[in-house]
Design a protein around this motif. Structure first.
Motif, PDB file in Angstrom:
ATOM      1  N   GLY A 176       0.822  -1.206   0.000  1.00 51.65           N
ATOM      2  CA  GLY A 176       0.000   0.000   0.000  1.00 51.65           C
ATOM      3  C   GLY A 176       0.856   1.256   0.000  1.00 51.65           C
ATOM      4  O   GLY A 176       0.579   2.220  -0.737  1.00 51.65           O
ATOM      5  N   ARG A 177       1.916   1.231   0.825  1.00 50.24           N
ATOM      6  CA  ARG A 177       2.792   2.396   0.866  1.00 50.24           C
ATOM      7  C   ARG A 177       3.501   2.603  -0.468  1.00 50.24           C
ATOM      8  O   ARG A 177       3.619   3.731  -0.964  1.00 50.24           O
ATOM      9  N   ALA A 187       2.448   1.624  -3.377  1.00 51.23           N
ATOM     10  CA  ALA A 187       1.476   2.077  -4.375  1.00 51.23           C
ATOM     11  C   ALA A 187       1.252   3.578  -4.273  1.00 51.23           C
ATOM     12  O   ALA A 187       1.191   4.295  -5.288  1.00 51.23           O
ATOM     13  N   ALA A 188       1.153   4.070  -3.022  1.00 47.43           N
ATOM     14  CA  ALA A 188       0.969   5.514  -2.850  1.00 47.43           C
ATOM     15  C   ALA A 188       2.196   6.275  -3.349  1.00 47.43           C
ATOM     16  O   ALA A 188       2.083   7.294  -4.056  1.00 47.43           O
ATOM     17  N   ALA A 189       3.393   5.756  -2.978  1.00 49.09           N
ATOM     18  CA  ALA A 189       4.615   6.426  -3.435  1.00 49.09           C
ATOM     19  C   ALA A 189       4.738   6.358  -4.946  1.00 49.09           C
ATOM     20  O   ALA A 189       5.193   7.309  -5.596  1.00 49.09           O
ATOM     21  N   SER A 212       2.302   6.276  -7.102  1.00 51.75           N
ATOM     22  CA  SER A 212       1.374   7.242  -7.702  1.00 51.75           C
ATOM     23  C   SER A 212       1.970   8.641  -7.672  1.00 51.75           C
ATOM     24  O   SER A 212       1.931   9.381  -8.661  1.00 51.75           O
ATOM     25  N   THR A 213       2.579   8.983  -6.523  1.00 54.58           N
ATOM     26  CA  THR A 213       3.213  10.303  -6.416  1.00 54.58           C
ATOM     27  C   THR A 213       4.380  10.424  -7.389  1.00 54.58           C
ATOM     28  O   THR A 213       4.569  11.455  -8.052  1.00 54.58           O
TER      29      THR A 213
END
Length: 485
Positions: A251-252, A254-256, A258-259
């Motif tokens: 999850g982390r 994936a967020a990174a 995306s950024t």
């Protein structure tokens, strides 16, 4: 059983007569006067009315009777030997015994006269044993089979007792042998049984030992299984923890990601803008450089063309002396010195002048072939002159970057054109054209501005190529240059 039957049939005294002759001597004496026949005599001397029955002979006794009979066949005359047995008389003893046996036994039982005559010869051939058997007193140590066979033939008193006693002895011996064989068999079986018991005990001990080892191994395996089960449970717990951690990390990430994707798109946009600006700047720079290069090329081309035009118009050759050489020469003349001015740039025949010319960029060296060879080595044949010159030019081509062309008059062309060395072009003038004309065409064919050096001592050739803008060098210079190499 046979022995018991014999006793029951003939009585105890008759049995003792066979095995104990001393006890029955008086009984045998009473029958000694009786003829040797197959008839049974009573104890009171009266003859029985019926003949005694033929006893059942054992196989060994029957075989011996047959052997005794067939052995006596050759000594029996035709009047004694029955007709049905005469054909066997000519056989060998072994063959007679094999083929005439059943017929002999049957004839002996059916023909008392033949049996008596045969018995006389058998008793006589047996010697003392035959006489003892005929008298009814066979020795106790005699072979029972032999005694029974002779008794069957001679038929003394109580002969059936002798036959049955011998038969009983044979049967008893056979039974004894069987008993002994059975005993030996029992002994062997006992030994085998004992060995089997020992082996079984050893096998049982080994099996018990193996069973104990298997049980110990099973205990170790159970303990190992318990350890592995515990390790498996711990591993499953670790896997669950790691799975949770991986899910969180995904999850982390994936967020990174995306950024990062957004930042990458922004940077790519800026990079595209910068590349467009750079391309515009390069285009402007290339346009300016092309213009500058065109101007420079036009200027250099103008200067070069002007220089070539002046050189052709003035027919300027490389100077033999420098300005300083002229001043030095005048000063020496004013002083009255006899010293030769040493500052001259080149002598007319100095090979250094040729070396300087060959150092020009893209220089083309054109050689008047026969003019050079006749200057340098005129005393040899033309073919040898060409070979020597081409060999020297090959070395010169290897030392310099000059393009070298040598031209020979076609009138001296050999039947087979010689091979050209590496870096040297060889031309023979065509019919109707001289080598000088070919040299002039070569000079005119070169582009304006390219340095061309022509080696020839022909003044007309030298003047012509100078007017065309080429450099003229005497043949002796090339000869000395080749000699120096």
């Amino acid at each position: 059983m046979v022995r018991r039957a014999a006793v029951d049939r003939w009585g105890v005294e008759d049995w003792q007569h066979v095995h104990h002759p001393a006890r029955a001597e008086h009984r045998l004496a009473r029958h000694s006067a009786a003829p040797v026949t197959g008839d049974h005599h009573r104890t009171d001397g009266a003859q029985d009315e019926t003949p005694s029955a033929e006893p059942l002979l054992p196989d060994a006794v029957r075989a011996r009777v047959t052997a005794l009979a067939v052995d006596l066949f050759p000594g029996l005359g035709p009047d004694v030997l029955p007709a049905q047995l005469r054909r066997f008389a000519q056989f060998t003893p072994a063959r007679r015994a094999r083929l005439a046996g059943p017929a002999v036994v049957a004839q002996l039982a059916a023909d008392p006269v033949f049996r008596e005559r045969l018995a006389e010869r058998a008793v006589e051939a047996a010697g003392p044993l035959g006489a003892a058997v005929a008298a009814g007193t066979p020795p106790g140590a005699a072979d029972p089979v032999e005694v029974a066979a002779l008794a069957y033939l001679a038929r003394p008193s109580h002969w059936t007792t002798l036959v049955e006693a011998a038969s009983a002895t044979v049967v008893a011996a056979a039974e004894s042998e069987q008993v002994q064989a059975a005993a030996r068999q029992v002994e062997r079986l006992t030994e085998q049984l004992e060995r089997a018991r020992v082996n079984a005990k050893a096998d049982a001990d080994k099996l018990r030992s193996d069973l104990a080892a298997v049980r110990a191994e099973a205990d170790e395996l159970r303990a190992r299984v318990r350890e592995l089960s515990k390790a498996l449970r711990d591993s499953e717990q670790d896997v669950r923890r790691l799975t949770d951690a991986v899910s969180t990390e995904r999850g982390r990430v994936a967020a990174a990601s995306s950024t990062s994707d957004a930042e990458i798109r922004r940077l790519r946009s800026r990079l595209a803008d910068a590349e467009r600006e750079l391309e515009l700047a390069k285009s402007a720079s290339r346009a300016g450089r092309v213009t500058d290069e065109a101007r420079l090329w036009l200027l250099l081309e103008t200067i070069g063309n002007a220089t070539q035009g002046l050189r052709r118009e003035l027919a300027v050759a490389p100077p033999d002396t420098l300005p300083g050489d002229a001043i030095a020469a005048s000063a020496a003349a004013a002083a009255g010195s006899r010293t030769k001015a040493g500052g001259q740039l080149w002598a007319a025949d100095d090979p250094a002048r040729l070396d300087q010319l060959l150092g020009l960029p893209r220089v083309h060296l054109v050689i008047d072939g026969y003019n050079v060879t006749k200057t340098g080595f005129p005393g040899i044949a033309l073919e040898q002159q060409r070979t020597r010159l081409l060999a020297g030019l090959a070395g010169l081509a290897a030392q310099t970057n000059a393009e070298i062309t040598v031209v020979f008059d076609g009138a001296g062309r050999p039947p087979a054109a010689p091979g050209s060395p590496r870096g040297v072009r060889v031309i023979f003038s065509p019919p109707g054209e001289t080598a000088d004309e070919v040299i002039r065409r070569l000079v005119r064919a070169e582009p304006k501005g390219r340095p061309v050096v022509v080696v020839s001592s022909d003044k007309e050739v030298a003047d012509g190529i100078r007017r065309a803008g080429a450099y003229a060098v005497p043949s002796v210079v090339l000869v000395r240059r080749l000699d120096r190499a």
